[in-house]
Design a protein around this motif. Sequence first.
Motif, PDB file in Angstrom:
ATOM      1  N   TYR A 458      10.237 -14.939 -21.096  1.00 14.47           N
ATOM      2  CA  TYR A 458      10.059 -16.122 -20.237  1.00 14.47           C
ATOM      3  C   TYR A 458      10.794 -17.318 -20.848  1.00 14.47           C
ATOM      4  CZ  TYR A 458       8.050 -20.087 -17.809  1.00 14.47           C
ATOM      5  OH  TYR A 458       7.899 -21.243 -17.083  1.00 14.47           O
ATOM      6  N   ALA A 459      11.719 -17.911 -20.084  1.00 17.06           N
ATOM      7  CA  ALA A 459      12.405 -19.136 -20.485  1.00 17.06           C
ATOM      8  C   ALA A 459      12.163 -20.263 -19.503  1.00 17.06           C
ATOM      9  CB  ALA A 459      13.903 -18.885 -20.638  1.00 17.06           C
ATOM     10  N   SER A 460      11.907 -19.913 -18.237  1.00 11.58           N
ATOM     11  CA  SER A 460      11.660 -20.910 -17.198  1.00 11.58           C
ATOM     12  C   SER A 460      11.022 -20.196 -16.013  1.00 11.58           C
ATOM     13  CB  SER A 460      12.970 -21.581 -16.773  1.00 11.58           C
ATOM     14  OG  SER A 460      13.752 -20.702 -15.985  1.00 11.58           O
ATOM     15  N   PRO A 461      10.534 -20.944 -15.010  1.00 13.04           N
ATOM     16  CA  PRO A 461       9.942 -20.286 -13.833  1.00 13.04           C
ATOM     17  C   PRO A 461      10.893 -19.383 -13.072  1.00 13.04           C
ATOM     18  CG  PRO A 461       9.219 -22.566 -13.953  1.00 13.04           C
ATOM     19  CD  PRO A 461      10.285 -22.396 -15.009  1.00 13.04           C
ATOM     20  N   THR A 462      12.195 -19.502 -13.330  1.00 10.92           N
ATOM     21  CA  THR A 462      13.154 -18.629 -12.651  1.00 10.92           C
ATOM     22  C   THR A 462      13.856 -17.670 -13.614  1.00 10.92           C
ATOM     23  OG1 THR A 462      14.888 -20.308 -12.863  1.00 10.92           O
ATOM     24  CG2 THR A 462      13.574 -20.320 -10.834  1.00 10.92           C
ATOM     25  N   GLN A 463      13.435 -17.658 -14.881  1.00  8.72           N
ATOM     26  CA  GLN A 463      14.051 -16.748 -15.858  1.00  8.72           C
ATOM     27  C   GLN A 463      12.971 -16.080 -16.689  1.00  8.72           C
ATOM     28  OE1 GLN A 463      17.511 -18.142 -18.087  1.00  8.72           O
ATOM     29  NE2 GLN A 463      16.829 -16.966 -19.880  1.00  8.72           N
ATOM     30  N   TRP A 464      12.616 -14.877 -16.304  1.00 10.84           N
ATOM     31  CA  TRP A 464      11.642 -14.063 -17.004  1.00 10.84           C
ATOM     32  C   TRP A 464      11.737 -12.630 -16.474  1.00 10.84           C
ATOM     33  CZ3 TRP A 464       8.443 -12.131 -13.240  1.00 10.84           C
ATOM     34  CH2 TRP A 464       8.253 -12.910 -12.082  1.00 10.84           C
ATOM     35  N   VAL A 465      11.084 -11.710 -17.163  1.00 12.59           N
ATOM     36  CA  VAL A 465      10.989 -10.309 -16.744  1.00 12.59           C
ATOM     37  C   VAL A 465       9.520  -9.903 -16.817  1.00 12.59           C
ATOM     38  CG1 VAL A 465      11.868  -7.959 -17.070  1.00 12.59           C
ATOM     39  CG2 VAL A 465      13.240  -9.913 -17.815  1.00 12.59           C
ATOM     40  N   ALA A 466       9.079  -9.035 -15.931  1.00 17.46           N
ATOM     41  CA  ALA A 466       7.700  -8.560 -15.953  1.00 17.46           C
ATOM     42  C   ALA A 466       7.626  -7.123 -15.482  1.00 17.46           C
ATOM     43  CB  ALA A 466       6.814  -9.437 -15.068  1.00 17.46           C
ATOM     44  N   ILE A 467       6.661  -6.384 -16.029  1.00 15.54           N
ATOM     45  CA  ILE A 467       6.273  -5.082 -15.484  1.00 15.54           C
ATOM     46  C   ILE A 467       4.854  -5.251 -14.962  1.00 15.54           C
ATOM     47  CG2 ILE A 467       5.713  -2.692 -16.030  1.00 15.54           C
ATOM     48  CD1 ILE A 467       8.103  -2.586 -17.824  1.00 15.54           C
ATOM     49  N   LEU A 468       4.669  -4.966 -13.683  1.00 12.73           N
ATOM     50  CA  LEU A 468       3.451  -5.329 -12.974  1.00 12.73           C
ATOM     51  C   LEU A 468       2.819  -4.137 -12.272  1.00 12.73           C
ATOM     52  CD1 LEU A 468       4.888  -8.537 -11.247  1.00 12.73           C
ATOM     53  CD2 LEU A 468       3.574  -8.447 -13.377  1.00 12.73           C
ATOM     54  N   TYR A 469       1.489  -4.157 -12.230  1.00 11.10           N
ATOM     55  CA  TYR A 469       0.734  -3.174 -11.444  1.00 11.10           C
ATOM     56  C   TYR A 469       0.378  -3.793 -10.098  1.00 11.10           C
ATOM     57  CZ  TYR A 469      -2.945  -0.098  -9.806  1.00 11.10           C
ATOM     58  OH  TYR A 469      -3.705   0.741  -9.040  1.00 11.10           O
ATOM     59  N   ASP A 470       0.587  -3.020  -9.023  1.00  8.55           N
ATOM     60  CA  ASP A 470       0.223  -3.475  -7.689  1.00  8.55           C
ATOM     61  C   ASP A 470      -1.122  -2.833  -7.323  1.00  8.55           C
ATOM     62  OD1 ASP A 470       0.148  -4.474  -5.150  1.00  8.55           O
ATOM     63  OD2 ASP A 470       2.106  -3.759  -4.547  1.00  8.55           O
ATOM     64  N   ILE A 471      -1.177  -1.934  -6.395  1.00  7.54           N
ATOM     65  CA  ILE A 471      -2.383  -1.180  -6.047  1.00  7.54           C
ATOM     66  C   ILE A 471      -1.961   0.245  -5.744  1.00  7.54           C
ATOM     67  CG2 ILE A 471      -3.717  -3.147  -5.199  1.00  7.54           C
ATOM     68  CD1 ILE A 471      -2.907  -2.357  -2.358  1.00  7.54           C
ATOM     69  N   ASN A 472      -2.946   1.137  -5.663  1.00 15.46           N
ATOM     70  CA  ASN A 472      -2.693   2.546  -5.312  1.00 15.46           C
ATOM     71  C   ASN A 472      -1.760   3.236  -6.296  1.00 15.46           C
ATOM     72  OD1 ASN A 472      -4.278   2.255  -2.957  1.00 15.46           O
ATOM     73  ND2 ASN A 472      -2.504   1.408  -1.861  1.00 15.46           N
ATOM     74  N   GLY A 473      -1.764   2.790  -7.560  1.00 12.74           N
ATOM     75  CA  GLY A 473      -0.959   3.446  -8.586  1.00 12.74           C
ATOM     76  C   GLY A 473       0.475   2.986  -8.660  1.00 12.74           C
ATOM     77  N   ASP A 474       0.849   1.958  -7.892  1.00  8.43           N
ATOM     78  CA  ASP A 474       2.244   1.509  -7.858  1.00  8.43           C
ATOM     79  C   ASP A 474       2.531   0.498  -8.973  1.00  8.43           C
ATOM     80  OD1 ASP A 474       2.672   3.069  -5.650  1.00  8.43           O
ATOM     81  OD2 ASP A 474       2.423   1.428  -4.206  1.00  8.43           O
ATOM     82  N   TRP A 475       3.716   0.651  -9.586  1.00  6.72           N
ATOM     83  CA  TRP A 475       4.177  -0.247 -10.638  1.00  6.72           C
ATOM     84  C   TRP A 475       5.560  -0.765 -10.280  1.00  6.72           C
ATOM     85  CZ3 TRP A 475       1.365  -1.353 -15.181  1.00  6.72           C
ATOM     86  CH2 TRP A 475       0.181  -0.624 -15.338  1.00  6.72           C
ATOM     87  N   TYR A 476       5.848  -1.993 -10.722  1.00  4.97           N
ATOM     88  CA  TYR A 476       7.123  -2.631 -10.413  1.00  4.97           C
ATOM     89  C   TYR A 476       7.688  -3.296 -11.662  1.00  4.97           C
ATOM     90  CZ  TYR A 476       6.205  -2.147  -5.405  1.00  4.97           C
ATOM     91  OH  TYR A 476       5.970  -1.641  -4.159  1.00  4.97           O
ATOM     92  N   ILE A 477       9.005  -3.417 -11.709  1.00  9.60           N
ATOM     93  CA  ILE A 477       9.667  -4.300 -12.653  1.00  9.60           C
ATOM     94  C   ILE A 477      10.345  -5.376 -11.826  1.00  9.60           C
ATOM     95  CG2 ILE A 477      11.761  -2.848 -12.727  1.00  9.60           C
ATOM     96  CD1 ILE A 477      12.110  -3.769 -15.640  1.00  9.60           C
TER      97      ILE A 477
END
Length: 553
Positions: A458-477
């Motif tokens: 994270y460097a700013s609100p428009t510069q970061w990376v995340a790996i996130l859990y949604d629902i129903n077993g789904d994951w996103y980058i």
Amino acid sequence: MKTKYITSLLLALIISVFIPYTPAISASFTWNLGNDVSASAFRYVDGTPGIVQDGNDVWLIYSDGATAGAPIRRYKGTSLDDLVRQSDGVKDYSFNQPYGDDVYWIMGGIWADNSIWYSTVHVEFNYQGTGDNRTWFRRIGIATSNDNGATWHYWCDIITSNHSYNVDEGTSDYFNYGPGGQHLYVDEENGYFYLYYGVAWCEKTGVVNQTPTIRVARSPISQKMDQGSWTKWYNGSWSQPGLFGNDSDINMMHANELHVSYNTYLNKYIAIGSLWNYGAIGVIMTCTDLAQQDWTEYEYFAPSNRMMWYHWSVDPSSMSMWTTGQTFRQYTSKCFVGGVESKYMNVTLGVGSTTPIDYPPIYPVHSVRDFNPGWDQAFENHSTQYTFSQNYNTDLGGAYIACGIGTLSRINNQMNVASQNSGSVLVIDDQSPVTQNGKITAKITPVSGGRCGIVFRYASPTQWVAILYDINGDWYICDGAGNSAKLPCSYVLNNSIQYLVNIEYFGTFYALNVNGVCIYCDSYSAATTAPGRTGVRNWYYSSANYDDIVLNH
């Protein structure tokens, strides 16, 4: 053999650290993989088989790992596609039990000297414990047959460990279980046998928790594999005896096994195997001089569903396992565990280049002292290691809402983050270091809504990376610039249950591990690789508790 610890191939990710290394160099060739083709004659392979041409006959020899006592299967045909099973081979009186419980596998490849066949032998002994809590040790020997594999005689041990065969003498919580899982390469032009074998740092609770790596020894062909003729590769030279000598990783990556052949299309040696600590994905690398072991770093070769436990290359026209051309077969097997059939895929090499993926090397944090330059770099040069940790027993540390609408609070000595609308809330720890590459471990308990995850760079609100859990077993980058991709995996997080989540990020490479299971590891090039801080993210009316966040970088 490997059925004893396959269920926990990736637990070492939880206890790993990053160490400096030279990133991969793009391969100056490409490869194309054909469809899977069933290979039923290889169904019960428990280690690399031996293929021998005897006149017009082709023989396939391997130890059956699906049956007690590891019987030796023998097949004969005119090619690899019309093999017919023969009577099983037997071990004579020489396969004794000096440690009281020694078990032998004919595996690694067979070299034929006229009518005498020589096979390397994987030996396991000193079994202790039950189930996944078992421990044991390994060594490598030589056996011979003069009747087409019908009868085998154990000749001698040739490669043994430089460590004690007593689990309790290992450093801290680890022990080194010794050499095994070997692959033979016969370099007739230069006059040497090369034997690539695996060792591993294993937890004393059982070898299911281990970090494997590949090492090598060689012997002059003129010595016909005799005991005492083998020397191990150590710290850049062939300087240590095969029996009890020290040895070094051929590179600082961690594969479970590698098959080596000389490729006439590339005019280079190639090695193909899999990285267990990255989801058992297939990898490939090349070498120009086996005397110098100048291997490149691994390149991504195949996804984990294409590669299994054992791997070997074969030229289908010559039936050679040691010389391949532009097109060859890559066989893979898992000993018919779970009814999974052995198979091969045709590999075709071509012109061009392949973009590398940087797989950061990992070592267990308190692994056994290994007399190995890679281990030394990881654990004796402590200035290269940094750890940041944050629990919430007294306060929220440097956590603050960097962007979005939500609440931030401390509940039951955990940090609770909740998004208050259909948008998102992003919380950053201002005390976390600015890092480009690292590994984050966090305990996450979804409270409601389910949508939660880890933010890094994270460097700013428009510069970061995340790996996130949604629902129903789904994951996103996803990233702050709006790039997003659904990961090809599924793992459900239930409300009110705490999960141990590990994320490794190194350049464009990302690995996701949940409760000891690696569910994703691959490259994602859209997101920024610039350094930044660490945090968490919730969105769309979701709440989650976070605790014991640790960053190794």
